[in-house]
Design a protein around this motif. Structure first.
Motif: not given
Length: 454
Positions: A291-297, A327-335, A424-437
């Motif tokens: 959740g924290k990583c997704l909030n950081n885009k 402001d991208c962190s190592k954790q964001d890159m790992a995620y 179900g907390k993350y699926r919508d945002i994951l699918l949005q990011r997946y479409n970019i992927y």
């Protein structure tokens, strides 16, 4: 007879041994190859055997990598070699899907390490051919003196129902089937360990050795994935995502073919394992909060470090990070790496036609990564099951041998240890990011070609 069964799995970088006892207890050993040659494989088995009590072994089962070919028992063309691409293009353009189904009981996948394109390459570049086999066939020959294979290891040249090589394609290739191993069923006893083998490797003489399967199919057996609708994800150097089916999919861009009395439909990546290794080495996967990583885009990662097989089939593709901010962190890159690997599997699933499934069972070393399992659970909107034993290829080899000997394996093989349910907390945002992927590769395809030519 002693009921301890030794499963030997010859992987892409190491050999794994698994000694299964009739009470369900397991002992394991592993050794890396000092060289990726027949001699290196045998020496790795010899080193790993030293860690086990060989006196209790009652039989041996085998599995190994496929798509690697040994010519005249010396020269090796590895599964990840780029040779055979011209031959693959030729056969795909020269023969219809119906012809392939008639001859090999499956559509021919866009994979150049399959037997027909590779054998065409070998025929073109070797003046004198006495024998061609794959790693498991070679090990069987060294253990027993007999060179045999199974129809799944040579799938793509063997008819899945008839269990025989395609005479039509052998004539097209120009290779006599007598230079290839004899095709038998996986539960066939290839022979007994010879005195020479026993002395060299350090195992008893006279042990029955069973033919077994390619490492992928053997892993499916070791996972206990056998019902129609069961979906599996086998992590490793390559990652296999697929499902058990009741019929052949003739129109798929992925792989569909026989699997015992059913069918299997799947796709395999090229760089998932390399991507995860890259992430561990450079960022680490500890303390990742989704959740924290997704909030950081966080950036979106394409896991094509060594090119990619399914579903884009492009050896020029490479890994990219899209959207790195200050402001991208190592954790964001790992995620991002974990997410990208998950996206590559969902991309395969979409290209399989989004078949209905019961649940998703994962195996292999990466199945221990909880963040990765949560992402898969959210994306696929299903429960993700992890297993007690993750070396499922070696376990599957032992199971096939045990079953062939009439040993009941229903209650003492693999068990489910954890079930992750989607929130179900993350699926919508994951699918949005997946479409970019999905669009990153399309946008960069030509640039990857230019990059490879610099």
């Amino acid at each position: 007879m002693n009921k301890s069964i030794l499963g030997i799995d010859l992987g892409t970088s190491s050999v794994k041994l698994l000694l299964w006892h009739s009470d369900g207890q397991i002992q394991k050993a592993k050794a890396s190859y000092n060289e990726k040659t027949p001699k290196g494989w045998l020496n790795a088995i010899k080193e790993a055997v030293k860690e086990l009590d060989t006196s209790i072994i009652g039989a041996i089962g085998l599995s190994s990598q496929v798509g690697t070919y040994i010519i005249n028992n010396t020269d090796v063309i590895s599964w990840d070699s780029g040779v055979g691409n011209d031959e693959l293009e030729y056969i795909k353009n020269s023969f219809s899907a119906e012809k392939f189904v008639d001859e090999i009981a499956m559509p021919h996948p866009n994979i150049l390490s399959y037997p027909i394109p590779r054998l065409m390459y070998i025929k073109k570049h070797y003046k004198h051919i006495e024998s061609i086999c794959q790693p498991k066939d070679y090990i069987l020959m060294k253990l027993t003196g007999n060179c045999v294979t199974d129809k799944y290891s040579f799938r793509g040249l063997v008819h899945g129902l008839k269990g025989t090589y395609s005479d039509f394609f052998l004539r097209k290739i120009g290779i006599d089937k007598n230079v290839l191993p004899l095709v038998v069923s996986p539960d066939t006893m290839a022979g007994l360990t010879t005195a020479q083998c026993a002395q060299y490797i350090g195992i008893p003489e006279g042990l029955p050795v069973f033919v077994g399967l390619n490492d992928f199919f053997s892993s499916v057996v070791g996972m206990g994935t056998e019902n129609v609708g069961d979906m599996f994800d086998i992590t490793g150097t390559s990652e296999h995502l697929g499902i058990i089916c009741d019929s052949l999919n003739r129109d798929t861009k992925m792989v569909s073919g026989m699997y015992f009395d059913k069918y299997i439909h799947y796709g395999v990546t090229a760089s998932s394992g390399a991507s995860l290794d890259f992430g561990i080495k450079n960022f680490g996967f500890d303390d990742i909060n989704i959740g924290k990583c997704l909030n950081n885009k966080p950036p979106i990662f394409t896991p094509y470090l060594n090119g990619e097989r399914a579903p884009i089939f492009d050896s020029n593709a490479r890994g990219t990070f899209l959207g790195i901010s200050s402001d991208c962190s190592k954790q964001d890159m790992a995620y991002s790496i974990l997410e990208g690997v998950s996206f590559s599997l969902y991309h395969i699933y979409e290209n399989m036609g989004c078949p209905k499934y019961n649940n998703l069972t994962v195996s292999g070393g990466a199945s221990k990564n909880k963040t990765l399992n949560i992402l898969k659970s959210e994306l696929f909107n299903t429960t993700v099951q992890t297993l007690k034993e993750n070396d499922t290829s070696a376990l599957g080899a032992a199971k096939i041998a045990a079953n062939a000997l009439g040993i009941d394996t229903n209650h003492h093989f693999n068990t489910i240890t954890d079930i992750i349910s989607p929130s179900g907390k993350y699926r919508d945002i994951l699918l949005q990011r997946y479409n970019i992927y999905k669009n990153i590769y399309t946008s960069l395809k030509e640039q990857f070609i230019k990059f490879s030519n610099i």
